[in-house]
Write a protein that holds these residues in place. Sequence first.
Motif, PDB file in Angstrom:
ATOM      1  N   MET A  31       0.852  -1.179   0.000  1.00 61.55           N
ATOM      2  CA  MET A  31       0.000   0.000   0.000  1.00 61.55           C
ATOM      3  C   MET A  31       0.894   1.236   0.000  1.00 61.55           C
ATOM      4  O   MET A  31       1.727   1.401   0.872  1.00 61.55           O
ATOM      5  N   LYS A  32       0.709   2.088  -0.942  1.00 65.15           N
ATOM      6  CA  LYS A  32       1.507   3.311  -1.027  1.00 65.15           C
ATOM      7  C   LYS A  32       0.926   4.368  -0.094  1.00 65.15           C
ATOM      8  O   LYS A  32      -0.266   4.417   0.147  1.00 65.15           O
ATOM      9  N   GLY A  33       1.797   5.223   0.392  1.00 69.78           N
ATOM     10  CA  GLY A  33       1.340   6.322   1.236  1.00 69.78           C
ATOM     11  C   GLY A  33       1.238   5.977   2.710  1.00 69.78           C
ATOM     12  O   GLY A  33       0.833   6.799   3.500  1.00 69.78           O
ATOM     13  N   GLY A  34       1.568   4.760   3.108  1.00 72.12           N
ATOM     14  CA  GLY A  34       1.586   4.411   4.519  1.00 72.12           C
ATOM     15  C   GLY A  34       0.238   4.433   5.197  1.00 72.12           C
ATOM     16  O   GLY A  34       0.111   4.916   6.307  1.00 72.12           O
ATOM     17  N   LYS A  35      -0.793   3.898   4.565  1.00 75.30           N
ATOM     18  CA  LYS A  35      -2.128   3.918   5.165  1.00 75.30           C
ATOM     19  C   LYS A  35      -2.483   2.579   5.783  1.00 75.30           C
ATOM     20  O   LYS A  35      -2.050   1.531   5.329  1.00 75.30           O
ATOM     21  N   TRP A  36      -3.281   2.633   6.815  1.00 77.79           N
ATOM     22  CA  TRP A  36      -3.834   1.454   7.456  1.00 77.79           C
ATOM     23  C   TRP A  36      -5.272   1.316   6.957  1.00 77.79           C
ATOM     24  O   TRP A  36      -6.012   2.288   6.945  1.00 77.79           O
ATOM     25  N   LYS A  37      -5.660   0.127   6.568  1.00 72.75           N
ATOM     26  CA  LYS A  37      -7.004  -0.061   6.008  1.00 72.75           C
ATOM     27  C   LYS A  37      -7.679  -1.243   6.702  1.00 72.75           C
ATOM     28  O   LYS A  37      -7.148  -2.348   6.738  1.00 72.75           O
ATOM     29  N   THR A  38      -8.870  -0.984   7.246  1.00 70.82           N
ATOM     30  CA  THR A  38      -9.656  -2.048   7.859  1.00 70.82           C
ATOM     31  C   THR A  38     -10.491  -2.703   6.765  1.00 70.82           C
ATOM     32  O   THR A  38     -11.331  -2.060   6.141  1.00 70.82           O
ATOM     33  N   ILE A  39     -10.263  -3.990   6.551  1.00 72.41           N
ATOM     34  CA  ILE A  39     -11.007  -4.753   5.545  1.00 72.41           C
ATOM     35  C   ILE A  39     -12.326  -5.220   6.140  1.00 72.41           C
ATOM     36  O   ILE A  39     -13.371  -5.135   5.508  1.00 72.41           O
ATOM     37  N   SER A  40     -12.289  -5.710   7.382  1.00 63.78           N
ATOM     38  CA  SER A  40     -13.507  -6.136   8.075  1.00 63.78           C
ATOM     39  C   SER A  40     -13.269  -6.059   9.578  1.00 63.78           C
ATOM     40  O   SER A  40     -12.124  -6.005  10.036  1.00 63.78           O
ATOM     41  N   SER A  41     -14.362  -6.046  10.330  1.00 61.09           N
ATOM     42  CA  SER A  41     -14.277  -5.998  11.781  1.00 61.09           C
ATOM     43  C   SER A  41     -15.432  -6.794  12.366  1.00 61.09           C
ATOM     44  O   SER A  41     -16.586  -6.598  11.976  1.00 61.09           O
ATOM     45  N   GLU A  42     -15.115  -7.707  13.275  1.00 63.47           N
ATOM     46  CA  GLU A  42     -16.137  -8.528  13.925  1.00 63.47           C
ATOM     47  C   GLU A  42     -16.084  -8.292  15.426  1.00 63.47           C
ATOM     48  O   GLU A  42     -15.050  -8.483  16.058  1.00 63.47           O
ATOM     49  N   ARG A  43     -17.214  -7.883  15.987  1.00 64.80           N
ATOM     50  CA  ARG A  43     -17.293  -7.600  17.415  1.00 64.80           C
ATOM     51  C   ARG A  43     -17.671  -8.881  18.160  1.00 64.80           C
ATOM     52  O   ARG A  43     -18.644  -9.544  17.823  1.00 64.80           O
ATOM     53  N   CYS A  79      -9.650  -7.371  10.418  1.00 64.19           N
ATOM     54  CA  CYS A  79      -8.826  -7.826   9.306  1.00 64.19           C
ATOM     55  C   CYS A  79      -8.237  -6.549   8.702  1.00 64.19           C
ATOM     56  O   CYS A  79      -8.976  -5.671   8.255  1.00 64.19           O
ATOM     57  N   MET A  80      -6.902  -6.435   8.736  1.00 69.89           N
ATOM     58  CA  MET A  80      -6.234  -5.175   8.406  1.00 69.89           C
ATOM     59  C   MET A  80      -5.200  -5.329   7.297  1.00 69.89           C
ATOM     60  O   MET A  80      -4.539  -6.358   7.196  1.00 69.89           O
ATOM     61  N   GLN A  81      -5.070  -4.267   6.527  1.00 70.70           N
ATOM     62  CA  GLN A  81      -3.906  -4.082   5.658  1.00 70.70           C
ATOM     63  C   GLN A  81      -3.085  -2.983   6.321  1.00 70.70           C
ATOM     64  O   GLN A  81      -3.632  -1.954   6.731  1.00 70.70           O
ATOM     65  N   THR A  82      -1.779  -3.204   6.447  1.00 69.42           N
ATOM     66  CA  THR A  82      -0.911  -2.220   7.079  1.00 69.42           C
ATOM     67  C   THR A  82       0.013  -1.621   6.026  1.00 69.42           C
ATOM     68  O   THR A  82       0.140  -2.174   4.927  1.00 69.42           O
ATOM     69  N   PRO A  83       0.682  -0.526   6.339  1.00 67.14           N
ATOM     70  CA  PRO A  83       1.592   0.077   5.366  1.00 67.14           C
ATOM     71  C   PRO A  83       2.697  -0.881   4.907  1.00 67.14           C
ATOM     72  O   PRO A  83       3.131  -0.814   3.760  1.00 67.14           O
ATOM     73  N   ALA A  84       3.127  -1.781   5.764  1.00 67.96           N
ATOM     74  CA  ALA A  84       4.224  -2.691   5.412  1.00 67.96           C
ATOM     75  C   ALA A  84       3.755  -4.032   4.856  1.00 67.96           C
ATOM     76  O   ALA A  84       4.557  -4.799   4.352  1.00 67.96           O
ATOM     77  N   ARG A  85       2.442  -4.329   4.990  1.00 67.39           N
ATOM     78  CA  ARG A  85       1.929  -5.622   4.557  1.00 67.39           C
ATOM     79  C   ARG A  85       0.706  -5.439   3.661  1.00 67.39           C
ATOM     80  O   ARG A  85      -0.386  -5.178   4.155  1.00 67.39           O
ATOM     81  N   PRO A  86       0.855  -5.619   2.357  1.00 68.67           N
ATOM     82  CA  PRO A  86      -0.292  -5.452   1.466  1.00 68.67           C
ATOM     83  C   PRO A  86      -1.336  -6.562   1.625  1.00 68.67           C
ATOM     84  O   PRO A  86      -2.515  -6.349   1.358  1.00 68.67           O
TER      85      PRO A  86
END
Length: 195
Positions: A1-13, A26-33
């Motif tokens: 992921m360019k720009g160093g963003k954190w992205k939540t793909i899904s969330s289960e409570r 379920c996350m995408q991190t800046p270092a792990r696409p």
Amino acid sequence: MKGGKWKTISSERHFADRNLEVVTDCMQTPARPDSRAWTIVHRKPAVVIAPITGEGKIVLIRQERIPIRQAIWEMPSGQIDDHNADREKIEATAFRELREETGYRLAPDGQVVPLGYYFSSPGFTDERGYFFLARPVEPCEEGADCDEGESILECRQFSVEEIRRMIADNEIRDANTLGICAVLAARGLLALVPR
């Protein structure tokens, strides 16, 4: 992921009450696409106060802690009810916890010094604690006024030498107290090096 963003793909409570929430994100991190799942405990922020008397004594409380099945010495602390509290509300919580847990208050000529914040255990929770130095403090006439959910057994003043020995002998074991002592020492506000 360019720009160093954190992205939540899904969330289960999984669970929530007034103090915490357990989720699996379920996350995408800046270092792990590639996304990865992580279970997280969302917890209210807290304050941790280092109360120091005019004589340079540090006020600690000894409190029963059910999760570890022990009573331990620690700095007064408490949760901030508002997740989005501003500095004024955070400081008001620090004053309240100082009064409730120790029966001490800031002396008329006293000051509260914000010392930043820390993450208590970032591998599983987003809880952060705001550190404050309160000096000088003095006992209130009315004494402590603990929350009914707390089990504070004792409140005492300790010399810096006693605190140093208690840390070295593993008598002080909670992260809040160890963390605030480290910050105070790093800022030259508490001499933890043996003379």
